[in-house]
Design an enzyme around this catalytic site. Structure first.
Site: not given
Length: 264
Positions: A45, A56
């Protein structure tokens, strides 16, 4: 393409391992891709940095900030990826703002042209994903959807049916880098009752023990923040490759694919 590859790996009795790297975090960031692939990653990824992430945690935020301060752009990152050959599938993870800025069709074609055939857009709900899903399919890109522990049973079934490549199961309500939670195992088990598509568990998977716990209920794991913390601390591609190799070995030993003491 992503799904076919992961299904084949799973059919070999393999627990799937997908490590993450933030694109452009260092000038030599591409070397992490090759190190991961050599270490036994089943796919990789790549985070395309965005200035205002909502999913995040502090580690990935700092990794993205460092990349952006280096002046990286999506176009530049894709050009770097296109210039190398990586022997496992690549998956882009980014936010919908960057997709809209380029236009869904062009964005997906750009990914495919660079050799990236998977896409995860965590701030795009399934209700609004149809146009991007169509553009991704036309470009040969698998659009993977996320499911969370709080997702309703009805909506979980919709996500399991619509996701491509695999289903991205979030272990806990929070951001990347959160502590691994048992709720993720229950979510993965529920998803596997709904689809034969691979189910990968993410968020909080940091150690071999975390990964082994995760694959009791999931087909594999995505590991991001723990790796990026090492990079931010100065970890080299070889060092990160060794970390991924350790995870690979633990998963293979657990599945009985390697004799004790064998090299991964």
């Amino acid at each position: 393409m992503i799904e076919t590859h992961l299904r084949r790996r799973r059919s070999e009795g393999r627990s799937l391992l997908v490590p993450y790297v933030t694109g452009g975090i260092r000038a030599d960031w591409i070397d992490y891709l090759t190190a991961y692939a050599r270490a036994g990653a089943d796919a990789i990824e790549i985070g395309l940095p965005f200035s205002d992430p909502i999913l995040d945690g502090p580690v990935i935020q700092e990794a993205s900030g460092r990349a952006l301060r280096r002046g990286v752009t999506v176009r530049g990152l894709l050009d770097e990826v296109a210039a190398v050959r990586i022997d496992v599938p690549l998956i882009a993870m980014t936010y919908y703002n960057l997709v809209v800025h380029r236009g869904a069709a062009d964005f997906c074609r750009d990914l495919a042209a660079a050799g990236i055939h998977g896409l995860i857009v965590p701030d795009l709900p399934i209700d609004e994903s149809a146009s991007l899903a169509e553009a991704a399919a036309a470009a040969g890109v698998d659009l993977t959807l996320l499911a969370a522990p709080t997702t309703s049973a009805e909506r979980l079934a919709e996500i399991a049916a619509a996701s491509r490549g695999f289903v991205y199961a979030v272990s806990t309500m929070g951001t990347t880098g959160a502590q691994f939670a048992a709720s993720g195992g229950r979510l993965a088990a529920d998803l596997r009752q709904l689809t034969d598509r691979p189910v990968l568990l993410a968020f909080g998977v940091a150690t071999p023990d975390d990964a082994l716990t995760a694959v009791q209920s999931a087909d594999g794991v995505v590991i991001g923040a723990a790796l990026m913390r090492r990079v931010l601390e100065g970890g080299t591609p070889d060092e990160l490759g060794a970390t991924v190799a350790g995870l690979r070995k633990a998963l293979d030993l657990d599945a009985g694919r390697l004799p004790d003491g064998a090299r991964p």
